[in-house]
Scaffold this motif. Structure first.
Motif, mmCIF file in Angstrom:
data_model
loop_
_atom_site.group_PDB
_atom_site.id
_atom_site.type_symbol
_atom_site.label_atom_id
_atom_site.label_comp_id
_atom_site.label_asym_id
_atom_site.label_seq_id
_atom_site.Cartn_x
_atom_site.Cartn_y
_atom_site.Cartn_z
ATOM 1 N N LEU A 1 -48.403 23.678 -27.933
ATOM 2 C CA LEU A 1 -46.915 23.512 -27.925
ATOM 3 C C LEU A 1 -46.286 24.371 -29.287
ATOM 4 O O LEU A 1 -47.100 24.389 -30.496
ATOM 5 N N ARG A 2 -45.972 25.467 -28.890
ATOM 6 C CA ARG A 2 -45.024 26.221 -30.190
ATOM 7 C C ARG A 2 -43.512 26.216 -30.024
ATOM 8 O O ARG A 2 -42.941 26.702 -29.126
ATOM 9 N N PRO A 3 -42.944 25.783 -30.818
ATOM 10 C CA PRO A 3 -41.523 25.774 -30.752
ATOM 11 C C PRO A 3 -40.738 27.034 -30.591
ATOM 12 O O PRO A 3 -41.284 28.003 -31.223
ATOM 13 N N HIS A 4 -39.786 27.036 -29.974
ATOM 14 C CA HIS A 4 -39.034 28.197 -29.505
ATOM 15 C C HIS A 4 -39.720 29.171 -28.938
ATOM 16 O O HIS A 4 -39.370 30.395 -28.607
ATOM 17 N N ALA A 5 -40.798 29.028 -28.473
ATOM 18 C CA ALA A 5 -41.754 29.779 -27.298
ATOM 19 C C ALA A 5 -41.517 29.337 -26.091
ATOM 20 O O ALA A 5 -40.965 28.148 -25.511
ATOM 21 N N SER A 6 -42.007 30.303 -24.977
ATOM 22 C CA SER A 6 -41.927 29.777 -23.703
ATOM 23 C C SER A 6 -43.547 29.289 -23.067
ATOM 24 O O SER A 6 -44.459 29.992 -23.601
ATOM 25 N N HIS A 7 -43.725 28.297 -22.400
ATOM 26 C CA HIS A 7 -44.948 27.955 -22.017
ATOM 27 C C HIS A 7 -45.167 27.396 -20.611
ATOM 28 O O HIS A 7 -44.059 27.171 -19.765
ATOM 29 N N ARG A 8 -46.219 28.084 -20.009
ATOM 30 C CA ARG A 8 -46.719 27.650 -18.693
ATOM 31 C C ARG A 8 -47.235 26.343 -18.718
ATOM 32 O O ARG A 8 -48.274 26.119 -19.453
ATOM 33 N N VAL A 9 -46.715 25.263 -17.877
ATOM 34 C CA VAL A 9 -47.405 24.161 -18.013
ATOM 35 C C VAL A 9 -48.580 24.016 -17.159
ATOM 36 O O VAL A 9 -48.354 24.570 -15.800
ATOM 37 N N VAL B 1 -49.945 21.573 -22.140
ATOM 38 C CA VAL B 1 -49.850 23.051 -22.201
ATOM 39 C C VAL B 1 -51.014 23.324 -23.239
ATOM 40 O O VAL B 1 -51.288 22.550 -23.976
ATOM 41 N N LEU C 1 -35.923 19.641 -32.731
ATOM 42 C CA LEU C 1 -37.191 19.477 -32.011
ATOM 43 C C LEU C 1 -38.296 19.612 -33.105
ATOM 44 O O LEU C 1 -38.516 20.665 -33.827
ATOM 45 N N ALA D 1 -32.249 27.523 -31.222
ATOM 46 C CA ALA D 1 -33.509 28.055 -30.417
ATOM 47 C C ALA D 1 -33.933 27.165 -29.222
ATOM 48 O O ALA D 1 -33.813 25.970 -29.196
ATOM 49 N N THR D 2 -34.544 27.760 -28.296
ATOM 50 C CA THR D 2 -34.931 27.217 -27.072
ATOM 51 C C THR D 2 -36.412 27.137 -26.877
ATOM 52 O O THR D 2 -37.056 28.323 -26.982
ATOM 53 N N THR D 3 -37.082 25.932 -26.647
ATOM 54 C CA THR D 3 -38.326 25.945 -26.398
ATOM 55 C C THR D 3 -38.502 25.869 -25.018
ATOM 56 O O THR D 3 -37.719 24.804 -24.257
ATOM 57 N N GLN D 4 -39.128 26.480 -24.078
ATOM 58 C CA GLN D 4 -39.216 26.436 -22.689
ATOM 59 C C GLN D 4 -40.591 25.881 -22.157
ATOM 60 O O GLN D 4 -41.547 26.437 -22.684
ATOM 61 N N LEU D 5 -40.269 25.006 -21.150
ATOM 62 C CA LEU D 5 -41.549 24.491 -20.393
ATOM 63 C C LEU D 5 -41.537 24.801 -19.045
ATOM 64 O O LEU D 5 -40.542 24.357 -18.324
ATOM 65 N N ASN D 6 -42.149 25.582 -18.237
ATOM 66 C CA ASN D 6 -42.284 25.999 -16.914
ATOM 67 C C ASN D 6 -43.318 25.247 -16.201
ATOM 68 O O ASN D 6 -44.581 25.780 -16.295
ATOM 69 N N GLU D 7 -42.976 24.489 -15.107
ATOM 70 C CA GLU D 7 -44.076 24.065 -14.140
ATOM 71 C C GLU D 7 -44.496 25.380 -13.181
ATOM 72 O O GLU D 7 -43.641 26.123 -13.179
ATOM 73 N N PRO D 8 -45.842 25.162 -12.687
ATOM 74 C CA PRO D 8 -46.396 26.365 -12.030
ATOM 75 C C PRO D 8 -45.795 26.357 -10.803
ATOM 76 O O PRO D 8 -45.614 27.685 -10.211
#
Lengths: 309, 309
Positions: free
Chosen positions: B20-28, B17, A20, A101-108
């Motif tokens: 964007l930070r690789p390997h972090a969790s993001h609220r879209v 977002v 990534l 490693a995992t990058t997470q994107l969460n829709e609301p």
């Protein structure tokens, strides 16, 4: 029958990419979709352990249909999700094959109307009549009042159904005031709730805020439990290398499974730690390996801790 | 009627977002969905210009249904997509609100069976009977032979329909051998095809491989065209600051629009550059602003270049 509540269910999408790189374009090499949201994950583990489990919460739109289509074939799992007009959210986990490693994107998630929220509460109250435990799991979708969990906990307590709460942020802060029987925060949630980064102190503090018992998940260090029967630390037999996705949900499933089968606290904690560890070690994120679970179950180290604050 | 072919259509999802930070969790914070794939984007621009346009290619699964549901209301656009058993792919563009930069994740698309590919070719041949130009756009989904575009170009030439090809990699290398009337590579595709990073030399080289005309898109430098009528460079009036997503597709729409209305090459190029620039400047990615387009149209700088290699 165990009930799990997931107000913000999700279609969990996992993308594998070779590496990534922010601001670059990537061809995804593998796409995996599965029903998600914490309570759905907990239900899947409970069903795999042989429990009968009902899933409720909201599902809507085409993503909601995909989610429900994939829940239906799971043996032991009953779909009691309540329709919502907006589409169920997606979460996208981007796994970097190079680093793992995992990058997470969460829709609301969809906005829930007052009528939909009322409809859910009626379904929930009806479902409580036939269950031996309920778990309230995960974030609240837009539109659901921030005090929602406190209300759902009170309804469960009125119905004499033991209730476990696993959430974060304001939903956790407000939820604990409803006096859940078990609170299952992770280290970050515990610190956010109590202001303390010292797990033992923070766990005891969280219990004083209204929970019957607090079981804090401390990642590789296992679980720290402060209960009316005593305080314990439960640790996996060795450092685990794998994917921690879903490990917390497996711990919740272990606690519920131990609760409904009447196990004493140390045995509940061993079950939760072994399930959690077997999830970290499984080749697929969020699954658990039964052989590993059974092998680990006898090797969890349970230490009774001093109860004084 | 203009025909655009998108064998690998997509449901384009844009996530905003905060950072964007690789390997972090993001609220879209924002989710936008729209029908995509290069030929679908070209068709949308053509329809906005007032052309009648037919969209073909493949669509399948629930994502395919979402895509078709959103094409139906577009005035001037006819949906002639061919069903495929696998689900239409998604693309996810993650926009970092801090930097404005986009990280792109593209699913590979459904595997097309031999029977589905044959069904498409029959539909395509029937559609050619009623059109004045065809554009073949984008990547090939798994299962479609790498020489697919060469075959589709030959079918169009047999039907006396002028054909534009806009693709990359092996599909471009093999496609150009089918002798498309217009080839529209970008700078990277041109370099990959010819081995030369010198645009003027590479554009002439690409034409010698079989294309009637080559129009290379050079990003902020505009278009470089090598045609039987002459060689031109067409440049936007000033450096453009905005989102280049879809700028190449708008250029293709401009070239097709100019072709079917019988414009001479310099006017076609002006239309393509102005549309492309109006897409970069539009507030929404991949859209174009009509006022900006009309304002820019008279301000594109067209320079005739020496024709010798």
């Amino acid at each position: 029958m165990i009930l799990t509540v997931t107000l913000n269910t999700a279609l969990d999408i996992t993308y594998r990419v070779p590496a990534l790189r922010p601001h670059a374009s990537h061809r995804v090499t593998e796409v995996i979709e599965r029903p998600g949201g914490k309570g759905v994950n907990v239900a899947r583990v409970l069903a795999a352990l042989g429990h009968e489990v009902t899933v409720t919460g909201f599902a809507g739109g085409l993503t909601g249909r995909l989610l429900r289509d994939r829940l239906t074939p799971v043996p032991g799992l009953v779909d009691a999700l309540v329709p919502v007009s907006g589409p169920t959210r997606r979460t996208v986990a981007v796994v970097d094959e190079r680093s793992g490693a995992t990058t997470q994107l969460n829709e609301p998630g969809p906005t829930v109307s007052a009528a939909e929220w009322n409809a859910f509460q009626e379904v929930y109250e009806d479902l409580l009549a036939g269950v031996s435990a309920v778990a309230l799991c995960g974030s609240l979708p837009p539109g659901v009042p921030v005090g929602a969990y406190a209300g759902l906990i009170r309804t469960a307590r009125a119905a004499k159904v033991p209730v476990l709460l696993d959430t974060s942020g304001a939903a956790l802060r407000r939820g604990v005031a409803g006096r859940p029987d078990i609170l299952k925060p992770n280290a970050d949630e515990l610190a956010e709730l109590t202001g303390s980064h010292e797990p033992s102190r923070a766990t005891r503090d969280a219990r004083r805020r209204g929970a019957g018992a607090v079981v804090a998940s401390l990642g590789p260090q296992g679980l720290l439990a402060v209960t009316p029967e005593g305080h314990w630390h439960a640790a996996p037999p060795a450092a685990l290398h794998g994917n921690p996705t879903g490990a917390g949900d497996s711990a919740v499933a272990g606690l519920l499974s131990g609760l409904v089968t009447g196990l004493p606290w140390p045995d509940r904690l061993a079950r939760a730690v072994a399930l959690s560890a077997a999830t970290v070690l499984a080749p697929s994120a969020g699954e658990f390996d039964r052989g590993t679970y059974e092998e680990l179950l006898g090797r969890v180290a349970i230490t009774e801790e001093a109860g004084a604050a």
